[in-house]
Design an enzyme around this catalytic site. Structure first.
Site, PDB file in Angstrom:
ATOM      1  N   ASP A  46       9.034  -3.971  -8.825  1.00  0.00           N
ATOM      2  CA  ASP A  46       8.207  -4.954  -8.113  1.00  0.00           C
ATOM      3  C   ASP A  46       7.804  -6.099  -9.037  1.00  0.00           C
ATOM      4  O   ASP A  46       7.741  -7.260  -8.624  1.00  0.00           O
ATOM      5  CB  ASP A  46       6.937  -4.279  -7.571  1.00  0.00           C
ATOM      6  CG  ASP A  46       7.223  -3.390  -6.369  1.00  0.00           C
ATOM      7  OD1 ASP A  46       8.114  -3.729  -5.578  1.00  0.00           O
ATOM      8  OD2 ASP A  46       6.550  -2.351  -6.241  1.00  0.00           O
ATOM      9  N   THR A 162      -0.934  -3.172  -0.914  1.00  0.00           N
ATOM     10  CA  THR A 162      -0.603  -1.852  -1.460  1.00  0.00           C
ATOM     11  C   THR A 162      -0.647  -1.846  -2.988  1.00  0.00           C
ATOM     12  O   THR A 162      -0.373  -0.816  -3.604  1.00  0.00           O
ATOM     13  CB  THR A 162       0.811  -1.436  -0.984  1.00  0.00           C
ATOM     14  OG1 THR A 162       1.678  -2.561  -1.109  1.00  0.00           O
ATOM     15  CG2 THR A 162       0.804  -0.955   0.440  1.00  0.00           C
TER      16      THR A 162
HETATM   17  P1  NAD Z   1       2.523  -3.382 -13.939  1.00  0.00           P
HETATM   18  O1  NAD Z   1       3.692  -3.187 -14.836  1.00  0.00           O
HETATM   19  O2  NAD Z   1       1.148  -3.118 -14.450  1.00  0.00           O
HETATM   20  O3  NAD Z   1       2.813  -2.507 -12.613  1.00  0.00           O
HETATM   21  C1  NAD Z   1       1.909  -2.367 -11.611  1.00  0.00           C
HETATM   22  C2  NAD Z   1       2.405  -1.406 -10.531  1.00  0.00           C
HETATM   23  O4  NAD Z   1       2.133  -2.032  -9.289  1.00  0.00           O
HETATM   24  C3  NAD Z   1       3.893  -1.072 -10.532  1.00  0.00           C
HETATM   25  O5  NAD Z   1       4.034   0.303 -10.288  1.00  0.00           O
HETATM   26  C4  NAD Z   1       4.435  -1.875  -9.365  1.00  0.00           C
HETATM   27  O6  NAD Z   1       5.561  -1.236  -8.719  1.00  0.00           O
HETATM   28  C5  NAD Z   1       3.254  -1.867  -8.440  1.00  0.00           C
HETATM   29  N1  NAD Z   1       3.250  -2.954  -7.472  1.00  0.00           N
HETATM   30  C6  NAD Z   1       3.419  -4.284  -7.676  1.00  0.00           C
HETATM   31  N2  NAD Z   1       3.362  -4.931  -6.498  1.00  0.00           N
HETATM   32  C7  NAD Z   1       3.169  -3.976  -5.548  1.00  0.00           C
HETATM   33  C8  NAD Z   1       2.989  -4.026  -4.147  1.00  0.00           C
HETATM   34  N3  NAD Z   1       3.000  -5.177  -3.500  1.00  0.00           N
HETATM   35  N4  NAD Z   1       2.766  -2.861  -3.496  1.00  0.00           N
HETATM   36  C9  NAD Z   1       2.717  -1.677  -4.142  1.00  0.00           C
HETATM   37  N5  NAD Z   1       2.868  -1.569  -5.467  1.00  0.00           N
HETATM   38  C10 NAD Z   1       3.085  -2.713  -6.156  1.00  0.00           C
HETATM   39  O7  NAD Z   1       2.520  -4.866 -13.410  1.00  0.00           O
HETATM   40  P2  NAD Z   1       3.663  -5.674 -12.699  1.00  0.00           P
HETATM   41  O8  NAD Z   1       4.845  -4.780 -12.419  1.00  0.00           O
HETATM   42  O9  NAD Z   1       3.879  -6.947 -13.455  1.00  0.00           O
HETATM   43  O10 NAD Z   1       2.969  -6.016 -11.298  1.00  0.00           O
HETATM   44  C11 NAD Z   1       1.857  -6.875 -11.236  1.00  0.00           C
HETATM   45  C12 NAD Z   1       0.961  -6.310 -10.188  1.00  0.00           C
HETATM   46  O11 NAD Z   1       0.354  -5.130 -10.692  1.00  0.00           O
HETATM   47  C13 NAD Z   1      -0.214  -7.185  -9.808  1.00  0.00           C
HETATM   48  O12 NAD Z   1       0.133  -8.139  -8.845  1.00  0.00           O
HETATM   49  C14 NAD Z   1      -1.201  -6.165  -9.305  1.00  0.00           C
HETATM   50  O13 NAD Z   1      -1.102  -6.000  -7.910  1.00  0.00           O
HETATM   51  C15 NAD Z   1      -0.765  -4.874  -9.929  1.00  0.00           C
HETATM   52  N6  NAD Z   1      -1.858  -4.372 -10.734  1.00  0.00           N
HETATM   53  C16 NAD Z   1      -2.499  -3.265 -10.296  1.00  0.00           C
HETATM   54  C17 NAD Z   1      -3.590  -2.788 -10.973  1.00  0.00           C
HETATM   55  C18 NAD Z   1      -4.259  -1.588 -10.438  1.00  0.00           C
HETATM   56  O14 NAD Z   1      -3.788  -1.025  -9.454  1.00  0.00           O
HETATM   57  N7  NAD Z   1      -5.377  -1.172 -11.041  1.00  0.00           N
HETATM   58  C19 NAD Z   1      -4.037  -3.393 -12.137  1.00  0.00           C
HETATM   59  C20 NAD Z   1      -3.363  -4.504 -12.573  1.00  0.00           C
HETATM   60  C21 NAD Z   1      -2.270  -4.994 -11.855  1.00  0.00           C
END
Ligand code: NAD
Length: 270
Positions: A46, A162
């Site tokens: 993603d 999500t």
């Molecule tokens: P990352 O490597 O920290 O991965 C974050 C996770 O979020 C991965 O498992 C990815 O598959 C998942 N993810 C991303 N978009 C998604 C979506 N629309 N629905 C479900 N899962 C999703 O960071 P990254 O891969 O560069 O992704 C950036 C995203 O990570 C940000 O947009 C944010 O939504 C998410 N994020 C989540 C948290 C948290 O849940 N506490 C914290 C920071 C960032």
């Protein structure tokens, strides 16, 4: 049809990209074009698709995205690495089929009067304070709604619901709905400070404006990137008039993807 392949450069993704490029170059109807593609295939997870979207953001109105995942099943990446030939066959039979999802417009103004910035999010934008709690007034459609105090606020799209939004207790929204959601990140609620305490969803004719306390040093994010750490006077969020398009060669029900990602096998109990 012109195709760009955008990979996260990990070994497994490199292998898939090489196979894709090889098959595209042998096809009579497909060609590689990294500058002006009609289709962008992201190879990775993603996060790779988020990067690909931002890389091609300026021409996003004329492209359709496809995600191949080479790691864990992703939300935007619903093709598997062993399905490359099936994808090539679908691209050769393409008749423009697509599904589109809402995006989030972000407009930020700075306290020092320097020109503001705009950004477009596929997942979400968060506003947090560097030190201490974020204290901010939240306006909905121009009306003061609440005074927030806590770690921060997360404004997300339906397809981003999500992601971070889910971790902070937001609802999951089917991306067929044109809406954006605001969820609190650890709000302080007691006799002195009071916020709604639950996520809220606004409609297309509404917008959210957040006005942080004067001189607060904040971090404003857009998807995986930091937009600004300057002192901001306000940030406005609206459902964008732009949308992201995905080439849709097979139908994957949204709720099936949610079960698959978060719940796993469901035993019907029969
Ligand atoms: P990352 O490597 O920290 O991965 C974050 C996770 O979020 C991965 O498992 C990815 O598959 C998942 N993810 C991303 N978009 C998604 C979506 N629309 N629905 C479900 N899962 C999703 O960071 P990254 O891969 O560069 O992704 C950036 C995203 O990570 C940000 O947009 C944010 O939504 C998410 N994020 C989540 C948290 C948290 O849940 N506490 C914290 C920071 C960032």
């Amino acid at each position: 049809m012109k195709i760009a392949v955008y990979s996260n450069l990990k070994e497994a993704s490199n292998r898939v990209s090489a196979s894709l490029i090889n098959k595209i170059s042998k096809s009579n109807s497909l060609e590689i074009d990294g500058q002006n593609p009609e289709i962008v295939i992201s190879v990775g997870g993603d996060g790779t698709l988020l990067s690909a979207f931002h890389h091609y953001q300026d021409i996003s109105d004329s492209i359709r995205m496809i995600g191949i995942h080479t790691g864990h099943l992703g939300f935007y990446t619903d093709w598997r690495d062993y399905e490359v030939q099936e994808l090539i066959d679908s691209l050769e039979d393409d008749n423009g089929q697509s599904v589109t999802y809402p995006l989030l417009d972000i407009k930020v103004n700075y306290a020092d009067g320097t020109p503001g910035d705009t950004a477009l999010a596929l997942n979400e934008s968060t506003l947090r304070q560097i030190n201490g709690s974020l204290v901010a007034d939240v306006f909905i459609k121009g009306q003061l709604f609440e005074s927030f105090r806590g770690d921060g606020l997360c404004i997300s799209t339906p397809s981003g619901s999500t992601a971070y939004n889910k971790s902070v207790g937001g609802a999951i929204i089917n991306p067929a709905l044109n809406a954006i959601q605001m969820a609190e990140i650890s709000s302080i609620n007691n006799r002195v400070f009071r916020t709604l305490g639950s996520p809220l969803i606004i409609s297309p004719d509404e917008w959210i404006k957040i006005v942080p306390n004067t001189n607060a040093r904040t971090i404003l994010s857009c998807d995986h990137q930091v937009v600004s750490t300057k002192t901001i006077s306000s940030v406005e969020y609206r459902i964008s008039s732009r949308r992201i398009a995905f080439a849709q060669y097979r139908h994957r029900q949204f709720w099936h993807r949610v079960t698959n990602s978060f719940i796993g096998e469901v035993d019907s109990g029969d």
